[in-house]
Each structure stands twice: as structure tokens, then as C-alpha cells.
Scaffold this motif. Structure first.
Motif, PDB file in Angstrom:
ATOM      1  N   THR A 169      -1.334  -4.342   4.458  1.00 23.93           N
ATOM      2  CA  THR A 169      -1.786  -3.023   3.992  1.00 23.93           C
ATOM      3  C   THR A 169      -2.351  -2.173   5.113  1.00 23.93           C
ATOM      4  O   THR A 169      -1.915  -1.025   5.320  1.00 23.93           O
ATOM      5  N   LEU A 170      -3.335  -2.690   5.828  1.00 19.01           N
ATOM      6  CA  LEU A 170      -3.984  -1.912   6.882  1.00 19.01           C
ATOM      7  C   LEU A 170      -2.996  -1.473   7.957  1.00 19.01           C
ATOM      8  O   LEU A 170      -2.984  -0.278   8.332  1.00 19.01           O
ATOM      9  N   ILE A 174      -4.375  -7.611   2.931  1.00 17.31           N
ATOM     10  CA  ILE A 174      -5.013  -6.386   3.407  1.00 17.31           C
ATOM     11  C   ILE A 174      -4.954  -6.317   4.934  1.00 17.31           C
ATOM     12  O   ILE A 174      -4.571  -5.289   5.515  1.00 17.31           O
ATOM     13  N   PHE A 182     -10.659  -0.280   2.272  1.00 13.96           N
ATOM     14  CA  PHE A 182      -9.803  -1.416   1.961  1.00 13.96           C
ATOM     15  C   PHE A 182     -10.643  -2.552   1.382  1.00 13.96           C
ATOM     16  O   PHE A 182     -11.695  -2.891   1.934  1.00 13.96           O
ATOM     17  N   GLY A 218       0.786  -1.235   0.000  1.00 18.98           N
ATOM     18  CA  GLY A 218       0.000   0.000   0.000  1.00 18.98           C
ATOM     19  C   GLY A 218       0.810   1.274   0.000  1.00 18.98           C
ATOM     20  O   GLY A 218       0.273   2.354   0.269  1.00 18.98           O
TER      21      GLY A 218
END
Length: 367
Positions: A220-221, A216, A260, A192
Motif C-alpha cells: 500500500t505505502l 501496508i 496508514f 490501495g
């Protein structure tokens, strides 16, 4: 520079996590000794199978800016791919991932590092954690058993940070790309980092999409949350929270700009267009090393054509060619030309090692 977010456990637990980080580094060292040079010979098993991608896992630090800290377990060379045993494809339905109310929990037990002014989780530690626990996708053990960072229909490389990501980050900076009041999609986002750049440059809204929901949730998060602390969003970056402090100063306003998603591209576009939440088409779509497999070109093309604003732009970073699969910039541009929907132009060429490109795409009817 590496640091550790830990907001709820005592010093003993912190020491345990430091040990985990050391173990990860030892594991990487052992893997490197088993595979010096980063190349893999074809075995009898490899030579008899189809439809799964393989690439070298060597982390080429010279491809990373000298001012940046070395990336843990990155795999910048996504150009070398081989055919591996065929796996049964899993249908990835698109879904949106809810942002937890307590952002500190997202970063619990995460070991963080920094590169080009951005924070990212130590991927080796995440992989060790995932390999020891039971997860629905189980992408780490499948990647290990297949000796591959890319498994078509199962895992599309989101646990790695690929070389062209940094090429595109450099271009966005050099071009002084304007993100203010823009809606941005980081397509095939992985870590990301591209979307985080847009977020810190005051984009109106940033969406992150990856094939695997594990990516994710675990990569990513946490990366986005880590970059939404203290002075985040003003183009700068805050100092990492001290281990002695159990809470960081998060900026909820930045996280409120983010959404997301995981799932296949075709499913994702349908999900966005038919969802209950209001959706404005994207002004900018950023994507890196997503054109390695020509079998995915139709889905990628259709997703972009459905979700990009009529005056929007796509910035795509790619190798000239991905050996073993046949994808690359030139075959993708030919595919785009035949579809006659977008126009393309090369905005940057990186002629270091295998040639890499930054391509701009826009609708032919746009102004």
C-alpha cells in the motif's frame, strides 16, 4: 509497461533487479503450468479441516480493461473458496504506520507497473522478496504452505488485487464521484488503488486500512508514494522517473493527506476513536471484496457505523456469492436489513461471468 524505481544504487544493482523481475515472471509461468485453468482439487488434507479460506489464483486478464497493462499475479476471482486446515488465529492489534521522511527509500528496489493510469508494485517480485527474508507475519510462506490466498485470522488476501476493485474504480469514474474536501477511508485496502483514486481527485484526507501490516508496508505505502510524484493529485499521472535519474519529484502535500493503519476492524475503529490525533468521521468509505466471509459481518458493520459520518456514504464492491464460505451481496444485504442501521441500494450490476455488484450504504437517519 513496467519500470523500476531505484534512487540509491548503481547500474549493476539495477540489472540485478531486472533479473529478479524476470525470475518472478518465470516463477509465475511455472506455477501456471502446474495448475492449468486455475482450479485446485480437494485433497484429503483439505477435506478434513475448517475455518480457512481458499480461492483460485488464476489471473483473469479479460476482467481488466483492455487499455490496462496485465496485472502481475493478480487474483481477480475471489468467488471460489474452499476450506483448508485450521490455523491458530493471531490477534491483530491496530496500529498506525509512520510515513518515512525520505520517500525515495519506500520505492527502492521496487518494480512498478501501471493500470488505469495508476502505478502499483509488481506483486510477484514483492512476494519473492518476502519469501526470502524473515518477516514477523510471514504471510507469503504461510499462504504457499496452505495453498491459499486467504487464511482466516492470519492473512486476508491483501497481497492480491481483486477483480471488484476495478469494478468500483470504473463506477467512481462513471458516476463522476466528487472527492474534493472529503475525508475518505479505503477499508481493507490491499493495494490501495481506491484510496489513490480519491487522493488524485483532491480528497481532503485519505486513510488506508488493511488487516496485515506487511501489506501496508510492502504494497500500500509504496503504491501511494509512487502515485504522489510530479503532477499527482490533479487527476492525471506523471511519466515514470527514468532509471537514469536517481530522484523523483515527490509531492509532499499529497502524502501529508494520507494515514496508514493495520489490524482487525474492531481494533481499528477503537484506535481511531480513542487516539490522540484529531479524527473526523469519514464522508466516504470505499471497500472491495470484504464481505466474502459472513463471520466478519458484525465487525465490518460496527466499524462502518462507528466511523462513517452521519451523512456519509459507503460504496462496496462484491461478487454475488462466494462459494465455499457463504458470503455475498444478498446475504450481506439481509444482514444489514436485520441490523436496521443502514439502508442499501444497488447502483451498478456487472453481469459478466459471475455477477458482481456495487452497493451504496447510508445511515437510515441521514438526509
Amino acid at each position: 509497461m513496467a519500470f523500476q524505481f531505484n534512487f540509491s544504487i548503481e547500474e549493476k544493482a539495477e540489472n540485478e533487479l531486472e533479473t529478479l523481475g524476470d525470475t518472478a515472471l518465470q516463477l509465475e509461468s511455472a506455477q501456471a503450468s502446474l495448475n492449468p485453468g486455475g482450479s485446485t482439487e480437494k485433497s484429503k488434507e483439505i477435506s478434513s479441516v475448517e475455518n480457512v479460506l481458499h480461492k483460485e489464483s488464476l489471473c483473469a486478464h479479460e476482467a481488466i480493461p483492455k487499455t490496462a497493462a496485465p496485472l502481475a499475479n493478480c487474483s481477480p476471482d475471489k468467488s471460489q473458496v474452499q476450506v483448508l486446515p485450521k490455523k491458530q488465529a493471531h490477534f491483530k492489534v491496530a496500529k498506525e504506520h509512520k510515513i518515512p521522511e525520505d520517500l525515495s527509500k519506500v520505492l527502492e528496489n521496487k518494480v512498478m507497473e501501471a493500470v488505469q493510469g495508476l502505478y502499483y508494485v509488481n506483486i510477484s517480485v514483492v512476494e519473492m522478496t518476502l519469501s526470502n527474508d524473515s518477516h514477523e507475519e510471514d504471510i507469503v510462506s504461510k499462504s504457499i504452505s496452505s495453498h491459499s490466498d486467504l487464511i482466516t485470522g492470519i492473512y486476508e488476501g491483501g497481497l492480491k488485487i481483486w477483480e471488484c476493485t476495478f469494478d468500483l474504480m470504473d463506477y467512481l469514474s462513471e458516476a463522476e464521484m466528487q472527492f474534493i474536501n472529503k475525508t475518505v477511508l479505503d477499508l481493507g485496502c490491499g493495494a490501495g488503488l481506491l484510496g489513490i483514486v480519491a487522493l488524485k481527485k483532491k480528497a481532503k484526507e485519505v486513510h488506508f486500512q488493511d488487516y496485515n501490516h506487511t501489506v501496508i508496508d510492502e504494497i500500500t505505502l509504496p503504491n501511494v508514494v509512487a502515485n504522489c510524484t510530479d503532477g499527482g493529485g490533479d487527476g492525471g499521472i506523471s511519466e515514470p522517473p527514468s532509471k537514469k535519474h536517481k530522484k523523483a519529484n515527490f509531492v509532499p502535500a499529497l502524502m501529508s493527506k494520507c494515514r496508514f493503519f493495520s489490524g482487525e476492524w474492531a481494533e481499528f475503529s477503537q484506535f481511531m476513536l480513542s487516539g490522540n490525533k484529531p479524527f473526523s468521521k469519514y464522508d466516504l468509505i470505499l471497500t472491495s471484496e470484504t464481505i466474502y466471509n459472513p463471520d466478519n459481518y458484525s465487525a465490518l458493520h460496527d466499524t462502518i457505523s462507528k466511523l462513517l459520518d452521519k451523512n456519509g456514504r459507503v460504496y462496496l464492491a462484491s461478487k454475488a456469492h462466494y462459494f465455499g464460505v457463504g458470503g455475498g451481496v444478498h446475504i450481506f444485504e439481509k444482514f444489514i436489513e436485520e441490523r436496521n442501521v443502514f439502508r442499501t441500494r444497488t447502483v451498478k450490476v456487472i453481469d459478466e461471468g459471475l455477477t458482481r455488484y456495487i452497493i451504496e450504504m447510508a445511515f437510515k437517519i441521514s438526509s
